[in-house]
Scaffold this active site. Structure first.
Site, PDB file in Angstrom:
ATOM      1  N   SER A  57      16.691  83.870  71.428  1.00 34.26           N
ATOM      2  CA  SER A  57      16.287  84.225  70.058  1.00 34.26           C
ATOM      3  C   SER A  57      15.046  83.445  69.635  1.00 34.26           C
ATOM      4  CB  SER A  57      17.413  83.905  69.072  1.00 34.26           C
ATOM      5  OG  SER A  57      18.512  84.726  69.305  1.00 34.26           O
ATOM      6  N   ARG A  65      11.079  84.810  68.868  1.00 35.84           N
ATOM      7  CA  ARG A  65      10.462  84.559  67.565  1.00 35.84           C
ATOM      8  C   ARG A  65       9.179  83.747  67.700  1.00 35.84           C
ATOM      9  NH1 ARG A  65      15.641  85.797  66.938  1.00 35.84           N
ATOM     10  NH2 ARG A  65      16.551  86.355  64.925  1.00 35.84           N
ATOM     11  N   GLY A  93      16.846  94.330  72.308  1.00 33.12           N
ATOM     12  CA  GLY A  93      17.075  94.739  70.924  1.00 33.12           C
ATOM     13  C   GLY A  93      16.310  93.857  69.948  1.00 33.12           C
ATOM     14  N   ARG A 103      20.930 102.468  71.201  1.00 34.04           N
ATOM     15  CA  ARG A 103      21.347 101.504  70.160  1.00 34.04           C
ATOM     16  C   ARG A 103      20.840 101.910  68.770  1.00 34.04           C
ATOM     17  NH1 ARG A 103      20.588  95.528  72.462  1.00 34.04           N
ATOM     18  NH2 ARG A 103      21.741  95.078  70.548  1.00 34.04           N
ATOM     19  N   ASP A 145      27.520  86.786  70.582  1.00 36.15           N
ATOM     20  CA  ASP A 145      27.130  87.011  71.980  1.00 36.15           C
ATOM     21  C   ASP A 145      28.063  86.299  72.967  1.00 36.15           C
ATOM     22  OD1 ASP A 145      25.055  88.565  71.103  1.00 36.15           O
ATOM     23  OD2 ASP A 145      23.566  86.966  71.192  1.00 36.15           O
ATOM     24  N   LYS A 180      26.028  96.569  71.208  1.00 36.52           N
ATOM     25  CA  LYS A 180      25.192  95.616  71.967  1.00 36.52           C
ATOM     26  C   LYS A 180      24.633  96.308  73.216  1.00 36.52           C
ATOM     27  CE  LYS A 180      25.717  92.389  69.047  1.00 36.52           C
ATOM     28  NZ  LYS A 180      24.593  92.029  68.186  1.00 36.52           N
ATOM     29  N   ARG A 226      30.644  96.245  74.355  1.00 37.11           N
ATOM     30  CA  ARG A 226      31.233  95.056  74.992  1.00 37.11           C
ATOM     31  C   ARG A 226      32.743  94.967  74.823  1.00 37.11           C
ATOM     32  NH1 ARG A 226      26.303  90.720  73.850  1.00 37.11           N
ATOM     33  NH2 ARG A 226      25.056  91.429  75.624  1.00 37.11           N
TER      34      ARG A 226
HETATM   35  C1  S3P Z   1      19.897  88.229  67.840  1.00 39.17           C
HETATM   36  C2  S3P Z   1      20.841  88.633  66.931  1.00 39.17           C
HETATM   37  C3  S3P Z   1      22.137  89.202  67.299  1.00 39.17           C
HETATM   38  C4  S3P Z   1      22.479  88.911  68.754  1.00 39.17           C
HETATM   39  C5  S3P Z   1      21.322  89.177  69.663  1.00 39.17           C
HETATM   40  C6  S3P Z   1      20.134  88.309  69.291  1.00 39.17           C
HETATM   41  C7  S3P Z   1      18.619  87.695  67.352  1.00 39.17           C
HETATM   42  O1  S3P Z   1      22.102  90.596  67.134  1.00 39.17           O
HETATM   43  O2  S3P Z   1      23.592  89.670  69.158  1.00 39.17           O
HETATM   44  O3  S3P Z   1      21.660  88.917  71.006  1.00 39.17           O
HETATM   45  O4  S3P Z   1      17.852  87.096  68.145  1.00 39.17           O
HETATM   46  O5  S3P Z   1      18.336  87.854  66.155  1.00 39.17           O
HETATM   47  P1  S3P Z   1      22.383  91.301  65.704  1.00 39.17           P
HETATM   48  O6  S3P Z   1      21.369  90.865  64.759  1.00 39.17           O
HETATM   49  O7  S3P Z   1      22.300  92.780  65.992  1.00 39.17           O
HETATM   50  O8  S3P Z   1      23.767  90.882  65.330  1.00 39.17           O
END
Ligand code: S3P
Length: 425
Positions: free
Chosen positions: A21, A25, A92, A120, A312, A339, A343
């Site tokens: 994450s 970012r 995602g 998704r 996760d 996801k 899952r």
């Molecule tokens: C993430 C947020 C989560 C997580 C994903 C990474 C992120 O998803 O499951 O692996 O980096 O903001 P959601 O925001 O869909 O819950």
């Protein structure tokens, strides 16, 4: 195909790769900042490499020197119309967060990803970003990628998230950087807050009042970012060590942001022996070593409120539950269906193949333990976290567990197999 056999114990001192994450970012914020950003311990997994590719496609110069990345940001209005479709691969986070930035651009972008991404839900970002003024089209009226996004001239909105999602929250916040007025995002359950923390570190105008985040137009400035180890990757080894008596494992410099540490709380509730040491704060993120000693675990109850803090980690928590004495119930986790794979169904189907007593619920699962785990062939569904969770089953199984399509592990943890070999005896 990955083959995993039973081991006697988990032992050693290791580090896990950078947080996924935070790595995503850092590239995105750096791309819209003024000046250079140096990113240390960047996760060179496929998902984060997709983010680099997409930002390059938007005209940003990004250099890679091993685990160090240098981004030459062009400021808030420095992105260029991509010459081709942007491809996020399996990520995602890339498609949803980048859509927030693209909503602020007057040019046209078409963005898509692999077959999992194209299944998704995208309406969750298209709806608020359209409300801000972006023109977003996609298959099934914008519910599915590929998406086309033409933005600019955004106005601030006041939005309450219908589902707890850091990706949706972040997309709106990033669009808010380009909008006139104060954009407000309210969440009823706190999700990971890396965007808030990093935006502040880059000079963004962001504040929090109760559970509402308020953001307005602000220039960002390049920074040095030190990415902590990913607790979501550490989780696989934490469960293996916690559930195997005689184990003693230290995982160094792991991100311990409280919005991500639900796995530690749950394992402790299951009776695990876990301690944290050498904590410090870098770039607004808590970091520390995690020490795990193996013992017998007991079943537990995991409900809706804690889910965003361990979303996760649920596949590997299911493995801990299979080994624990008594019943474990996981509810309020419908989001798991959306996801990289479904899952809930994936874990229930594959764990059953190894003889585990597990039942699918509409919003989670129920596991009765302890189980004698058998060997066999299991499927990853192309989902990195399913593949790694099934590998952890193999460490406790009485015959080889063979995981097909395990190459997807490189999405978040390319060195998983090597690290596993280093710590198993
Ligand atoms: C993430 C947020 C989560 C997580 C994903 C990474 C992120 O998803 O499951 O692996 O980096 O903001 P959601 O925001 O869909 O819950």
């Amino acid at each position: 195909m990955l083959r995993v056999n039973r081991v006697n114990k988990i032992q050693g001192i290791i580090a896990v790769p950078g947080d996924k994450s935070i790595s995503h970012r850092s590239i995105m914020l750096a791309s819209i900042s003024k000046g250079e950003t140096v990113i240390e311990n960047f996760l060179r997994g496929e998902d984060c490499l997709s983010t680099i590719d997409c930002c390059r496609g938007l005209g940003i110069r990004i250099e890679e020197e091993g685990k160090k990345i240098i981004v030459y940001g062009n400021g808030l209005s420095g992105l260029k119309e991509p010459e081709d479709v942007l491809n996020v691969g399996n990520s995602g986070t890339t498609i949803r967060l980048l859509s927030g930035i693209l909503a602020g651009q007057e040019f046209l972008t078409i963005i898509t990803g692999d077959s999992s991404i194209r299944r998704r839900p995208m309406a969750r970002i298209a709806t608020p970003l359209r409300e801000m003024g972006a023109i977003i089209e996609g298959r099934d009226n914008g519910r599915l990628a590929p998406l086309s996004i033409k933005g600019g001239g955004l106005k601030a909105i006041d939005y309450t998230l219908p589902v707890s999602s850091a990706q949706v929250k972040s997309a709106i916040m990033l669009a808010g950087l380009f909008a006139n007025g104060n954009t407000k995002v309210t969440e009823t359950t706190q999700s990971r807050d890396h965007t808030e923390r990093m935006l502040k570190a880059f000079g963004g105008n962001v504040k929090k009042e109760d559970n509402t985040i308020i953001i307005s137009k602000s220039d960002l400035y390049g920074q040095t970012v030190e990415v902590p180890g990913d607790i979501s990757s550490a989780a696989f080894f934490m469960v293996a060590a916690a559930a195997m008596p005689g184990s003693n494992l230290t995982i160094q410099k792991v991100g311990l942001n409280p919005t991500r540490t639900g796995i530690i709380d749950v394992l402790k509730k299951m009776g695990a022996d876990i301690e944290m040491e050498n904590s410090f704060v870098s770039g607004g993120e808590e970091i520390g070593d995690i020490i795990i000693r193996g013992c017998k675990l007991v079943g537990t109850c995991i409900e809706k409120e804690i889910i965003p803090r361990l979303i996760d980690e649920i596949p590997v928590i299911a493995v801990a539950a299979a080994l624990a004495e008594g019943k474990t119930t996981i509810t309020g986790a419908e989001e798991l269906k959306f996801k990289e794979s479904n899952r809930i169904t994936a874990m229930v189907t594959e764990m059953k193949k190894l003889g585990i007593n597990i039942t699918e619920l509409t919003d989670g699962m129920e596991i009765e333990g302890p189980n004698i785990i058998g060997g066999g062939n299991v499927e990853s569904y192309g989902d990195h976290r399913i593949a790694m969770a099934m590998a952890i089953c193999g460490l406790f199984a009485n015959d080889t567990v063979k995981i097909s399509n395990s190459e997807c592990i490189s999405i978040s943890f390319p060195q998983f197999e090597e690290r596993l070999k280093e710590i198993t005896l």
